[in-house]
Scaffold this active site. Sequence first.
Site, PDB file in Angstrom:
ATOM      1  NE  ARG A   1       6.842  -1.014  -2.506  1.00 41.13           N
ATOM      2  CZ  ARG A   1       6.557  -1.832  -1.998  1.00 41.13           C
ATOM      3  NH1 ARG A   1       6.308  -1.915  -0.645  1.00 41.13           N
ATOM      4  NH2 ARG A   1       6.251  -2.933  -2.438  1.00 41.13           N
TER       5      ARG A   1
ATOM      6  CD  GLU B   1       5.256  -6.540   4.499  1.00 38.58           C
ATOM      7  OE1 GLU B   1       5.025  -6.997   3.388  1.00 38.58           O
ATOM      8  OE2 GLU B   1       5.955  -5.506   4.535  1.00 38.58           O
TER       9      GLU B   1
ATOM     10  CD1 TRP C   1       1.502  -8.042  -4.138  1.00 42.16           C
ATOM     11  CD2 TRP C   1       2.662  -9.416  -5.292  1.00 42.16           C
ATOM     12  NE1 TRP C   1       1.683  -9.040  -3.181  1.00 42.16           N
ATOM     13  CE2 TRP C   1       2.613  -9.837  -3.831  1.00 42.16           C
ATOM     14  CE3 TRP C   1       3.278  -9.952  -6.147  1.00 42.16           C
ATOM     15  CZ2 TRP C   1       2.858 -11.019  -3.441  1.00 42.16           C
ATOM     16  CZ3 TRP C   1       3.687 -11.514  -5.696  1.00 42.16           C
ATOM     17  CH2 TRP C   1       3.789 -11.850  -4.283  1.00 42.16           C
TER      18      TRP C   1
ATOM     19  CD  GLU D   1       1.165  -2.293  -0.741  1.00 43.02           C
ATOM     20  OE1 GLU D   1       0.694  -2.293   0.202  1.00 43.02           O
ATOM     21  OE2 GLU D   1       2.051  -2.811  -1.184  1.00 43.02           O
ATOM     22  CD  GLN D   2      -7.328   1.079  -6.065  1.00 44.10           C
ATOM     23  OE1 GLN D   2      -8.638   0.937  -6.244  1.00 44.10           O
ATOM     24  NE2 GLN D   2      -6.510   2.284  -6.241  1.00 44.10           N
ATOM     25  CG  MET D   3      -7.550  -3.803  -6.278  1.00 43.26           C
ATOM     26  SD  MET D   3      -9.211  -3.588  -6.097  1.00 43.26           S
ATOM     27  CE  MET D   3      -9.698  -5.476  -6.456  1.00 43.26           C
ATOM     28  CG  HIS D   4      -1.964  -6.146  -0.485  1.00 42.41           C
ATOM     29  ND1 HIS D   4      -2.490  -6.700   0.715  1.00 42.41           N
ATOM     30  CD2 HIS D   4      -0.934  -6.646  -0.812  1.00 42.41           C
ATOM     31  CE1 HIS D   4      -1.194  -7.690   1.058  1.00 42.41           C
ATOM     32  NE2 HIS D   4      -0.338  -7.518   0.208  1.00 42.41           N
TER      33      HIS D   4
ATOM     34  CG  ASN E   1       8.975  -2.694   2.898  1.00 46.51           C
ATOM     35  OD1 ASN E   1       9.085  -3.070   1.743  1.00 46.51           O
ATOM     36  ND2 ASN E   1       8.359  -2.992   3.929  1.00 46.51           N
ATOM     37  CD  GLU E   2       8.666  -6.490   0.961  1.00 45.78           C
ATOM     38  OE1 GLU E   2       8.185  -5.889  -0.157  1.00 45.78           O
ATOM     39  OE2 GLU E   2       7.459  -7.217   1.289  1.00 45.78           O
TER      40      GLU E   2
ATOM     41  CB  CYS F   1      21.219   5.054  -6.737  1.00 45.43           C
ATOM     42  SG  CYS F   1      22.876   4.325  -7.086  1.00 45.43           S
TER      43      CYS F   1
HETATM   44 ZN   LIG Z   1       5.538  -5.747   1.353  1.00 41.82          ZN
END
Ligand SMILES: [Zn+2]
Lengths: 661, 661, 661
Positions: free
Chosen positions: B103, B314, B322, B362-365, B141-142, B107
């Site tokens: 993601r 969030e 992460w 993000e499977q472990m999130h 996002n972020e 630029c």
């Molecule tokens: Zn995030």
Amino acid sequence: MRLGVCYYPEQWPREQWASDARRMRELGIRLVRIAEFAWARMEPTPGQFEWAWLDDAIATLAAEGLKVVLGTPTAAPPAWLVQQHPDVLPVDAHGRTKAFGSRRHYCFSSEAFHAASERIVTAMAQRYGQHPAVVAWQTDNEYGCHDTVLSYSPAALAGFRRWLAQRYGSIHALNAAWGTAFWSLQANSFDDIGFPVGQPTGALPTHALDFRRFASDEVLRYNRMQVRVLREHAPGRDVLHNFMGMFGEFDHHAMGADLDVAAWDNYPLGFTDTAPFISEADRLSWARTGHPDISAFHHDLYRGICKGRWWVMEQQAGPVNWAHWNAMPLPGMVRTWTWEAFAHGAEVVSYFRWRQLPYAQEQMHSGLHTPDDVRDLGGEEAAQVARELAALPDDAVLASATAPVALVFDYSAKWMTDIVPQGADMSYFGQVFGAYSALRQLGLDVDLVGPDAPLDAYRMVVVTGLTHLTPALSARLQALSAVVVLGPRTGSKTEHLGLSSQRAGAAPLGSAMHLPITAVDSMRPGLQLPVVGVSGDELGQPLGHGHQWRDLAQLPADSAARVLARYEDGYPAWVQQGRWFRQCGMVDAPLQARWFTEAARLADLPVVNLPAGLRLRRRGDWLFAVHRGPDHVQVPAPAGTSFVLGDARIGPAQVAMWHAP
Amino acid sequence: MRLGVCYYPEQWPREQWASDARRMRELGIRLVRIAEFAWARMEPTPGQFEWAWLDDAIATLAAEGLKVVLGTPTAAPPAWLVQQHPDVLPVDAHGRTKAFGSRRHYCFSSEAFHAASERIVTAMAQRYGQHPAVVAWQTDNEYGCHDTVLSYSPAALAGFRRWLAQRYGSIHALNAAWGTAFWSLQANSFDDIGFPVGQPTGALPTHALDFRRFASDEVLRYNRMQVRVLREHAPGRDVLHNFMGMFGEFDHHAMGADLDVAAWDNYPLGFTDTAPFISEADRLSWARTGHPDISAFHHDLYRGICKGRWWVMEQQAGPVNWAHWNAMPLPGMVRTWTWEAFAHGAEVVSYFRWRQLPYAQEQMHSGLHTPDDVRDLGGEEAAQVARELAALPDDAVLASATAPVALVFDYSAKWMTDIVPQGADMSYFGQVFGAYSALRQLGLDVDLVGPDAPLDAYRMVVVTGLTHLTPALSARLQALSAVVVLGPRTGSKTEHLGLSSQRAGAAPLGSAMHLPITAVDSMRPGLQLPVVGVSGDELGQPLGHGHQWRDLAQLPADSAARVLARYEDGYPAWVQQGRWFRQCGMVDAPLQARWFTEAARLADLPVVNLPAGLRLRRRGDWLFAVHRGPDHVQVPAPAGTSFVLGDARIGPAQVAMWHAP
Amino acid sequence: MRLGVCYYPEQWPREQWASDARRMRELGIRLVRIAEFAWARMEPTPGQFEWAWLDDAIATLAAEGLKVVLGTPTAAPPAWLVQQHPDVLPVDAHGRTKAFGSRRHYCFSSEAFHAASERIVTAMAQRYGQHPAVVAWQTDNEYGCHDTVLSYSPAALAGFRRWLAQRYGSIHALNAAWGTAFWSLQANSFDDIGFPVGQPTGALPTHALDFRRFASDEVLRYNRMQVRVLREHAPGRDVLHNFMGMFGEFDHHAMGADLDVAAWDNYPLGFTDTAPFISEADRLSWARTGHPDISAFHHDLYRGICKGRWWVMEQQAGPVNWAHWNAMPLPGMVRTWTWEAFAHGAEVVSYFRWRQLPYAQEQMHSGLHTPDDVRDLGGEEAAQVARELAALPDDAVLASATAPVALVFDYSAKWMTDIVPQGADMSYFGQVFGAYSALRQLGLDVDLVGPDAPLDAYRMVVVTGLTHLTPALSARLQALSAVVVLGPRTGSKTEHLGLSSQRAGAAPLGSAMHLPITAVDSMRPGLQLPVVGVSGDELGQPLGHGHQWRDLAQLPADSAARVLARYEDGYPAWVQQGRWFRQCGMVDAPLQARWFTEAARLADLPVVNLPAGLRLRRRGDWLFAVHRGPDHVQVPAPAGTSFVLGDARIGPAQVAMWHAP
Ligand SMILES: [Zn+2]
Ligand SMILES: [Zn+2]
Ligand SMILES: [Zn+2]
């Protein structure tokens, strides 16, 4: 049990060859590996071959009764090939083409390299395939060494896309398997797929995993080409490859299916100095002996690659040149390493190299002789082994080196763990090595077996860190009567590197061990929590501590399992259900030993608590003790035992062998 | 004070949506953020939109009375856009184009990306801008996550040159401002200017600073385009962005001026594990709770971005994936983090995410639910907060969360410190965080305010590490009646990142605090020197020690200032002139607490010495205590206080709330 | 013994120049270095020169009686040159072109750069070569700083191939010298040769070494061009270069042959903070004084470059900006560093810089004055030195600063050690510095001499880490009557960086010191083994310990040598044969001191054991004591000595000087 040596006649004056061959025989050498890396000598210009020197070299060795292992020279593509076909060169993860000038400068996906390799291997095999002295062939050299499995070349990209198209059939299937619904990563065609590197943050795990699988398959495809040529022109000869230690970037079990013998290169001090999973304290303690389990781990691993047939192709014979620090081995260790390999079932131990070369990259890599041709310490110890071998009783160790405990090792579990570690110090090699070491410390003999290996002969099976537990293996485990110990992370991932259903822990095992894992807890070094007892005097009392990793398990109300130890905060730590044990996290060494002891007892396997540095290994009716520790120790032989090697009391760098039917 | 959740309907079967929506309502969720990252689902091929799924998703949520926050999906440009316009991809500092596949692969200077972004944002806003359930919009996002503010693309270079031409008017003015008389760096035209990277040694500091300013402006320009579209088509809705913690590569205060609400993403354990300015000891101590000040620091920072309106977009709800290590939060912490946010004035706390996704990066999130849709620990704690919110007295915490102490925070000071650190461990974030933590440990409530924020309401203002003190801020400080504490490095640089006149320290403050700084002393870890008293019993006695940094000050003969403590070698350490204090260097924690206590006393602010892990926060007539320490502690409430939350004595991961008018 | 200063008139308003010049004279400055880095001011557009400002600047200085050192400005190529000739830019090892924007952005192999350099140097020399005030010329600035010796440009590759063709004559000879029989690395033509970087694993050592030699030669070739121009147009003026500390990427001895004076830039705190071979403990202990030997080591090294003529061109005068941490020097150190340079024989000590510049890369680099033009601490101490110089007796220190002990230093030994270290912490600089420091701690004066320097005048010669001992040096050592100490690794390599015959240790010395080295033992930090005595009470008793490195020696039966100490496992540690000593490995400091003491005694050199931080230096009939330690110490002067500087008892950062015929 034969001794061999690695020899590079092209590096020495021809007038020295006859003397070398004679002294090899005298020292007790039976097998000589030559020709690997000599491509430019065999084919100095494209398609024109020079065989005279190699004819002579083989004849000279054969004249002394020595047998020859011929290495194909493809690990060293000549300058002219790179000039003709620059696309032979591999490309690194940053897109930079690697340079000619050392070795392994080739991309497994380069078709020009396949063609040139097939030409030289065919020419060699046609010339020497039926030579009576040439008893075995080694393909290439240490596939993957110097980080050379993964190449990011245009050919690799095209190959990867073809591989994906074949694997998935449609881009829709790929999108489903990879989970591209996440972050809008839908591919519309296979041409949308690139390499899983260089993204602002990590690529899709399945993308990364498939690239690792593809790269492994490319190594297999390349090796299969060589094997096909050799089988055609060198019928009846053993075909082997010399694998390297601590290396898992391609699937050795899959390659083993194409070979006759799995050879490996045993450098205990170099591995101890550089293996990422060895602690700094252990690097110091075993700087001159090698970690007590580092060689044996690989012996037991490579024994499982080719149905039990394995060699040590290169045996460290003195200080090497390639570790961060390169200490002198403790006097005696070259002999002891050799006997340790035989104790674990090696057919051949072949020293690297006959004589230290006084120039080039390995000029500081010692051999059996100094560059001035004086027999070095390693040479003396090799000669001693030769004498000891000759003096062995006739019945000594013909038996295979099978073990009562199986420890499952799976290369794809390494890739999955690398891709989704979740804790910065998680390492599949480290996790399996830790379990291996704990079992060996208890005096247990261990087979490291692939995930498809038969398990029926084992009394105890340990499966740890095996991220994806296939339905097939799950079914086979359930069909056993052996005690099974399941370690952390086992079964946590699907084939596509997603989470197993219920993060299943033992879930793929159905009701056999029903313990869902709902989350994991990854702990930085220093973070730990007590493990406590659950009954009797031990209720609530600390038994040891957990660290690094926990599978957070929830015992369902309907479970037939029983929690034998808990973490202080209540989560199960060690669970039993019939002949199944589930270990939920990493624990300190004494607690690990306790738990393995409990499992071994249920499997009716006796355990001991060996002093530091001592290891035992049974081979048929014979027992070996190998010692690396600083103190003299007593070996567990009955009083009055007569020793074929060593004695009841052995010191550092010593070995003992006795009959123990 | 409402709860929200982040939800990705495109990742789940449509048949699950209704149940999800119903259970959100039941759990106490009021707001649901969706659609961020779903670009490829909304616009699967260029210019062709698919809205049916999103229509349904919004309707399903609305049917349960849930309000929707729509995220524009531009953080995830689809494959087709990258294929069509490869110049969308950002370029790293080494000139390597970053790859599609995760993601933020865009630029900010790519005009193709601006055009495609405007198209999708316009289409979304036209369709849903007036939807009654859609109450707010999140841009992208972020911004800046994964090091994506700085791009070294041709478009960025052209843009940078245009930006410079506009800023300086003439190349002559640029030469003067940058100081190109040094090392013959004169530019003859703007086309001589390149990126400030890749030189043999560091580029001109002003060159580097201007590139940081330009890059920040590019983010602002891009966001402003989205805000303009949204304001046109979604009138009356809140427009917000979800900022990330510890991130300062663009000017949040400037962006805040374009937004209605500053949202931020609160991952206390991940930040504690990775923030460069947190010590290893603190990482261990607070591994399961987060550092006691890491969340609050950001709460108080983001409250200052949009005139007090802020959300947690969030909220960590369990282990993340992460950080280097990703520990399980201490049970209770999800609830406690939520209440802490409300204590600091959050309007909304929105959990990330409704349900853990069993695949992709993000499977472990974790989320509020496991992938198998069982409510996880975080979900239980969120439900508890919802019940507690519902049970609050009607008058609870309607007041804003203003504080008596202002701590100035300026993004350009971060860039200046990064560019000219002078000591390898100097960090603007670290310096301000250290001051914040010391103030909070004394029980003081703190507003982190931008350099242009009004200061009249504060009793005490702390300005530390603010390299460039603008004349405007200097004048405003002089016009206050508050106690002002000036910390090391403050005012040391000009607007162009040169040295202030007389390395002025407080010099821009004129005679208000007249203490010229003639040099600085940067000390490696371990190098320290005593700070000693100057009068009475303390004369010459050590009060503590300095380390890391000293401004070397010289009190002029005509100064009205008074040295309150000195370094052992005589240099002033702590100086007072009326309501002004000047701290000349970094000191140990007890001495820092002593000095802030002196300043607070002059400001008539009571202080306490809180036990480890305890923090207090006032909101209007209500007081909150949040506890992370290992021991149970007494909160400072009068005997007989009745608690809305918790009790007079609270343990680890617990919170208390009581009326304290 | 004169003082100088570095001055950049182009960076200051012209109206300030006259005042600066006057105050320089008043402070005691005699020499002023200007013009280095001012290329863009002298030649603002190609071929058009502006001399008026420089005419003025020189005239202004001359008017005060100051002498001028003119620096050629080539370390700072202007923007227009890079725009015109992009191939001026150097290329890094990864193939990335370095950028304009700092300094030293040029490739030594670029012919466009040679041409432009020759044009500007010629123009300067024609204009100022005979100016009466211009007494010396400095070529360029700190060749090699910021890792700029090695460039990987196409021009460098072409040059490298030409250089190889010239060196070897035929590709056959190259193949033989490099040992390309290894790994099929045969080159068929010089066009097969690339750079020795980017291979999957290390390139051939000789390949790497030849590239280092080529790169060094390119620096020499470039400098020779400048020297030729200057000698033609500026006859009778000293031509010098300002070398940098701890820098060994080109052969300084070879360059010295082209120069009149070796100048060097002395930044004791920066070097102490960054030198890789200084321990962390020493970095802390000497953070404010510099390591007691770091400056003197370079003084004694650079004294050997140009037959004894040497200057300090840039002397640290306060905190610098370029180390990791940049501490304030202990008050007194600027004076002490200056006197230390004179004690070691400097003709000139020139401070960097007259005034701190308040902008650009070195804005935090202090000078004699603050940016506001106030005399800073360093300025005060310089003025004190000027006063002390003026007050010296007439006969003080006219003598040269020769020493009784020679320590051989060879740049190619550094390259060889870098290329084949065998232990990750092996460093040639570190090894020689360690020996130097041990000798100095014993009060011995040391000359660091090149491998071709005459040795007849020394009573003791130390040769350590000198990998390749040339036949010429070997013969000269054998012809001496001095005591010779041979340290580890000495003589271990051939000219082509292969192993010496018998890994010869002292073998190239024939029977003079006959001790073959059969292998080496490289030990990681923490690995050590006792060194034990061999006779009398010391038999078998530990004398200290070895670590890091051992040459494993075997004393032949026919050897005339005697083992004076052994390692615990029997290998010789310290061996004597007549006036020869051979030290086989690295040992702890007390044991090293013991062994050097034994050698010094045989050489009839008295030794002392100096307290921490104290160093002595004799110059003719005068003795200097320089002290950096924390405590006051007594200097070894007879009672009643009258001191020209200091006293019999000196404290930290103090110096003493007395007559000691
Ligand atoms: Zn995030
Ligand atoms: Zn090998
Ligand atoms: Zn310099």
